[in-house]
Design a protein around this motif. Structure first.
Motif, PDB file in Angstrom:
ATOM      1  N   LEU A  44     -42.592  24.195  12.989  1.00  0.00           N
ATOM      2  CA  LEU A  44     -41.350  23.809  12.320  1.00  0.00           C
ATOM      3  C   LEU A  44     -40.646  22.669  13.058  1.00  0.00           C
ATOM      4  CD1 LEU A  44     -40.017  27.442  11.719  1.00  0.00           C
ATOM      5  CD2 LEU A  44     -41.388  26.053  10.171  1.00  0.00           C
ATOM      6  N   PRO A  45     -40.702  21.457  12.478  1.00  0.00           N
ATOM      7  CA  PRO A  45     -41.572  21.052  11.364  1.00  0.00           C
ATOM      8  C   PRO A  45     -42.924  20.592  11.888  1.00  0.00           C
ATOM      9  CG  PRO A  45     -40.152  19.242  11.939  1.00  0.00           C
ATOM     10  CD  PRO A  45     -39.798  20.366  12.893  1.00  0.00           C
ATOM     11  N   ALA A  46     -43.877  20.494  10.998  1.00  0.00           N
ATOM     12  CA  ALA A  46     -45.196  19.972  11.345  1.00  0.00           C
ATOM     13  C   ALA A  46     -45.260  18.493  10.996  1.00  0.00           C
ATOM     14  CB  ALA A  46     -46.277  20.730  10.575  1.00  0.00           C
ATOM     15  N   ARG A  47     -45.862  17.740  11.900  1.00  0.00           N
ATOM     16  CA  ARG A  47     -46.121  16.319  11.667  1.00  0.00           C
ATOM     17  C   ARG A  47     -47.623  16.114  11.773  1.00  0.00           C
ATOM     18  NH1 ARG A  47     -41.818  16.923  15.007  1.00  0.00           N
ATOM     19  NH2 ARG A  47     -39.813  16.113  14.275  1.00  0.00           N
ATOM     20  N   PHE A  48     -48.249  15.761  10.655  1.00  0.00           N
ATOM     21  CA  PHE A  48     -49.701  15.649  10.605  1.00  0.00           C
ATOM     22  C   PHE A  48     -50.095  14.229  10.229  1.00  0.00           C
ATOM     23  CE2 PHE A  48     -53.634  15.686   8.106  1.00  0.00           C
ATOM     24  CZ  PHE A  48     -54.508  16.275   9.021  1.00  0.00           C
ATOM     25  N   GLY A  49     -51.048  13.682  10.967  1.00  0.00           N
ATOM     26  CA  GLY A  49     -51.589  12.369  10.655  1.00  0.00           C
ATOM     27  C   GLY A  49     -53.102  12.408  10.676  1.00  0.00           C
ATOM     28  N   ALA A  50     -53.732  11.719   9.744  1.00  0.00           N
ATOM     29  CA  ALA A  50     -55.191  11.680   9.669  1.00  0.00           C
ATOM     30  C   ALA A  50     -55.629  10.293   9.248  1.00  0.00           C
ATOM     31  CB  ALA A  50     -55.714  12.716   8.672  1.00  0.00           C
ATOM     32  N   SER A  51     -56.667   9.805   9.884  1.00  0.00           N
ATOM     33  CA  SER A  51     -57.285   8.547   9.470  1.00  0.00           C
ATOM     34  C   SER A  51     -58.791   8.742   9.497  1.00  0.00           C
ATOM     35  CB  SER A  51     -56.881   7.401  10.396  1.00  0.00           C
ATOM     36  OG  SER A  51     -57.294   7.648  11.723  1.00  0.00           O
ATOM     37  N   GLY A  52     -59.445   8.391   8.427  1.00  0.00           N
ATOM     38  CA  GLY A  52     -60.878   8.622   8.364  1.00  0.00           C
ATOM     39  C   GLY A  52     -61.519   7.889   7.215  1.00  0.00           C
ATOM     40  N   ARG A  53     -62.709   8.377   6.823  1.00  0.00           N
ATOM     41  CA  ARG A  53     -63.472   7.747   5.755  1.00  0.00           C
ATOM     42  C   ARG A  53     -64.099   8.839   4.891  1.00  0.00           C
ATOM     43  NH1 ARG A  53     -63.648   2.620   7.901  1.00  0.00           N
ATOM     44  NH2 ARG A  53     -64.726   1.763   6.082  1.00  0.00           N
ATOM     45  N   TYR A  54     -64.051   8.622   3.613  1.00  0.00           N
ATOM     46  CA  TYR A  54     -64.738   9.492   2.664  1.00  0.00           C
ATOM     47  C   TYR A  54     -66.123   8.888   2.429  1.00  0.00           C
ATOM     48  CZ  TYR A  54     -65.862  12.036  -1.616  1.00  0.00           C
ATOM     49  OH  TYR A  54     -66.469  12.831  -2.557  1.00  0.00           O
ATOM     50  N   LEU A  55     -67.182   9.641   2.777  1.00  0.00           N
ATOM     51  CA  LEU A  55     -68.551   9.153   2.673  1.00  0.00           C
ATOM     52  C   LEU A  55     -69.320  10.010   1.692  1.00  0.00           C
ATOM     53  CD1 LEU A  55     -69.261   8.641   6.492  1.00  0.00           C
ATOM     54  CD2 LEU A  55     -68.427   6.950   4.846  1.00  0.00           C
ATOM     55  N   ALA A  56     -69.852   9.390   0.647  1.00  0.00           N
ATOM     56  CA  ALA A  56     -70.671  10.089  -0.346  1.00  0.00           C
ATOM     57  C   ALA A  56     -71.712   9.114  -0.859  1.00  0.00           C
ATOM     58  CB  ALA A  56     -69.812  10.606  -1.499  1.00  0.00           C
ATOM     59  N   GLY A  57     -72.956   9.272  -0.410  1.00  0.00           N
ATOM     60  CA  GLY A  57     -73.983   8.324  -0.803  1.00  0.00           C
ATOM     61  C   GLY A  57     -73.646   6.941  -0.271  1.00  0.00           C
ATOM     62  N   GLU A  58     -73.575   5.972  -1.169  1.00  0.00           N
ATOM     63  CA  GLU A  58     -73.225   4.602  -0.797  1.00  0.00           C
ATOM     64  C   GLU A  58     -71.726   4.364  -0.774  1.00  0.00           C
ATOM     65  OE1 GLU A  58     -75.454   2.344   0.171  1.00  0.00           O
ATOM     66  OE2 GLU A  58     -77.000   3.894  -0.076  1.00  0.00           O
ATOM     67  N   THR A  59     -70.953   5.362  -1.164  1.00  0.00           N
ATOM     68  CA  THR A  59     -69.495   5.207  -1.221  1.00  0.00           C
ATOM     69  C   THR A  59     -68.881   5.402   0.164  1.00  0.00           C
ATOM     70  OG1 THR A  59     -69.464   6.060  -3.476  1.00  0.00           O
ATOM     71  CG2 THR A  59     -67.373   6.060  -2.270  1.00  0.00           C
ATOM     72  N   ASP A  60     -68.003   4.481   0.532  1.00  0.00           N
ATOM     73  CA  ASP A  60     -67.320   4.520   1.829  1.00  0.00           C
ATOM     74  C   ASP A  60     -65.870   4.106   1.587  1.00  0.00           C
ATOM     75  OD1 ASP A  60     -66.283   4.199   4.363  1.00  0.00           O
ATOM     76  OD2 ASP A  60     -68.030   3.147   5.159  1.00  0.00           O
ATOM     77  N   ILE A  61     -64.950   5.088   1.612  1.00  0.00           N
ATOM     78  CA  ILE A  61     -63.552   4.823   1.296  1.00  0.00           C
ATOM     79  C   ILE A  61     -62.689   5.166   2.506  1.00  0.00           C
ATOM     80  CG2 ILE A  61     -61.629   5.357  -0.233  1.00  0.00           C
ATOM     81  CD1 ILE A  61     -63.659   6.222  -2.344  1.00  0.00           C
ATOM     82  N   PRO A  62     -62.117   4.160   3.168  1.00  0.00           N
ATOM     83  CA  PRO A  62     -61.218   4.447   4.289  1.00  0.00           C
ATOM     84  C   PRO A  62     -59.846   4.898   3.789  1.00  0.00           C
ATOM     85  CG  PRO A  62     -61.346   2.098   3.948  1.00  0.00           C
ATOM     86  CD  PRO A  62     -62.306   2.716   2.958  1.00  0.00           C
TER      87      PRO A  62
END
Length: 428
Positions: free
Chosen positions: A252-270
């Motif tokens: 209380l409170p929560a502070r969340f941060g994430a940075s990454g990539r979604y990878l599926a086959g040839e798909t690469d989404i930062p």
């Protein structure tokens, strides 16, 4: 002929022994005490270990037992080794902790005080299993401040551990906690793998708790890589806030941060995601309500700022309301005059389903006189994005688009209403 009973020792004799002890030199008195402790520790482990476990358990409000061969060793720090340990709250059916092997090194002061206060030197656990639903009531019952948790001068080490939640578990966990003492900062490192039967997420994290007694200054940083059939999400994360456990676990409170990539086959989404709000544990679930949300990225990921609510348990539930700052360049171009507008898009979205986002996302988008109400299929959207240069110009949408005016092939249309019906087979 029976012997006459031994006469009771008169009170004067008992007082005489006490006076004699008080007249002994302190050094000799200390030697006698040490000899008594050594004699006590010289008891067979089968007798000594249950006594020690009972005293330790009584000092922290638990029933602790062990089976199998036990061992003790004298030295600068007496050492106790037990196998098949079980710890539970008095009268509870479920054990909150089981361990294949436990090694505990204790200071002499803990032995002299018979476990009160509970100060330990080092604890090593092999194959422990922690039952989180059973643990939470015990944590809530512990006193605040000093005495809430034992002290560990040389820390805690866990090998091949497991945490069982409601419908999920953390497996193959390695944990190192160098020190736990009073209100001194706590630092720990952990590796393992989250598993809920469908999603697996290996992780490597470092945690800090600046003030253990109050829960202030809690933070976790590291890497996690959720994966399901067909996709991976390698991500760097940070989580911080004030940790509470009086009634139930909460940040209380929560502070969340994430940075990454979604990878599926040839798909690469930062992408980059930020969340803020009170994070609370419930029976088998976590909630973040209300939540502030910020999403950034490239390509298909819009610049989104929103408010909403999350519930994470066996399934994922979310509701967000916010706005997209501008129409992403990677999205299909809107026909004029819609495409010429510089106004943000008001967006509302809701989801109830599995973590793989296989269920449809309820979606409403409003911009100027443009309005869309319908459903969006995230897996289909990802497939569509990966073949945008050779496939359909329209994403897999279901719903209705309304606009006061639209220009198509040089013709101006007014009172436009377009129905989208995606006939592709979808998951549940």
């Amino acid at each position: 002929m029976s012997l006459p009973p031994r006469p009771a020792r008169p009170p004067q004799a008992r007082r005489r022994w006490r006076r004699l002890l008080l007249l002994l030199p302190p050094s000799l008195l200390g030697l006698l005490l040490v000899l008594a402790l050594v004699a006590w520790l010289a008891l067979p482990p089968a007798r000594l270990v249950p006594m020690v476990l009972a005293r330790i358990g009584a000092s922290i409000g638990l029933e602790i037992s062990a089976e199998g061969d036990a061992a003790t060793r004298l030295g600068r720090h007496p050492l106790i080794v037990v196998r098949n340990l079980v710890a539970r709250e008095p009268g509870a059916e479920r054990a909150l902790l089981r361990a294949r092997r436990v090694e505990v090194a204790l200071p002499w002061r803990t032995i002299r005080g018979l476990g009160d206060p509970l100060a330990l030197v080092r604890v090593e656990l092999d194959g422990p299993v922690l039952d989180l639903p059973a643990l939470q009531p015990w944590l809530a019952s512990r006193p605040s401040g000093e005495g809430r948790l034992p002290t560990l001068e040389e820390g805690l080490h866990v090998r091949d551990g497991r945490i069982d939640g409601a419908g999920w578990s953390v497996e193959a966990m390695e944990l190192t906690l160098p020190r736990l003492r009073g209100d001194a900062p706590v630092r720990a490192r952990a590796t393992g793998r989250y598993d809920d039967g469908a999603t697996r997420a290996p992780f490597a994290l470092a945690a800090t708790l600046q003030r253990p007694a109050s829960g202030r200054g809690f933070a976790v940083v590291g890497a996690v890589a959720p994966a399901r059939a067909g996709w991976r999400l390698p991500t760097s994360i940070t989580l911080s806030g004030a940790l509470h456990w009086q009634d139930r676990l909460a940040l209380l409170p929560a502070r969340f941060g994430a940075s990454g990539r979604y990878l599926a086959g040839e798909t690469d989404i930062p992408f980059a995601l930020g969340l803020h709000g009170p994070l609370r544990a419930h029976a088998g679930a976590w909630t973040l309500l209300p939540a502030g949300i910020a999403l950034r990225g490239g390509g298909l990921v819009p610049e989104l700022d929103a408010r909403g609510a999350f519930a994470i348990g066996q399934r994922l539930r979310l509701q967000i309301d916010g706005r997209i700052a501008h129409w992403p360049e990677a999205w299909p171009t809107l026909p004029p005059p819609l495409g010429a507008s510089r106004q943000p898009l008001a967006l509302s979205a809701g989801y109830r389903g599995l973590f793989d986002l296989s269920a449809p996302l309820a979606l409403r988008v409003v911009r100027d006189d443009l309005r869309f109400d319908g459903r969006l299929h995230i897996p289909g959207l990802v497939d569509w994005a990966s073949t945008l240069d050779q496939g359909s110009l329209l994403p897999p949408l279901e719903g209705r688009l309304e606009a006061e005016a639209m220009e198509i092939s040089g013709a101006r249309l007014e009172g436009v209403r377009i129905e989208f019906d995606d006939d592709a087979e979808r998951g549940p």
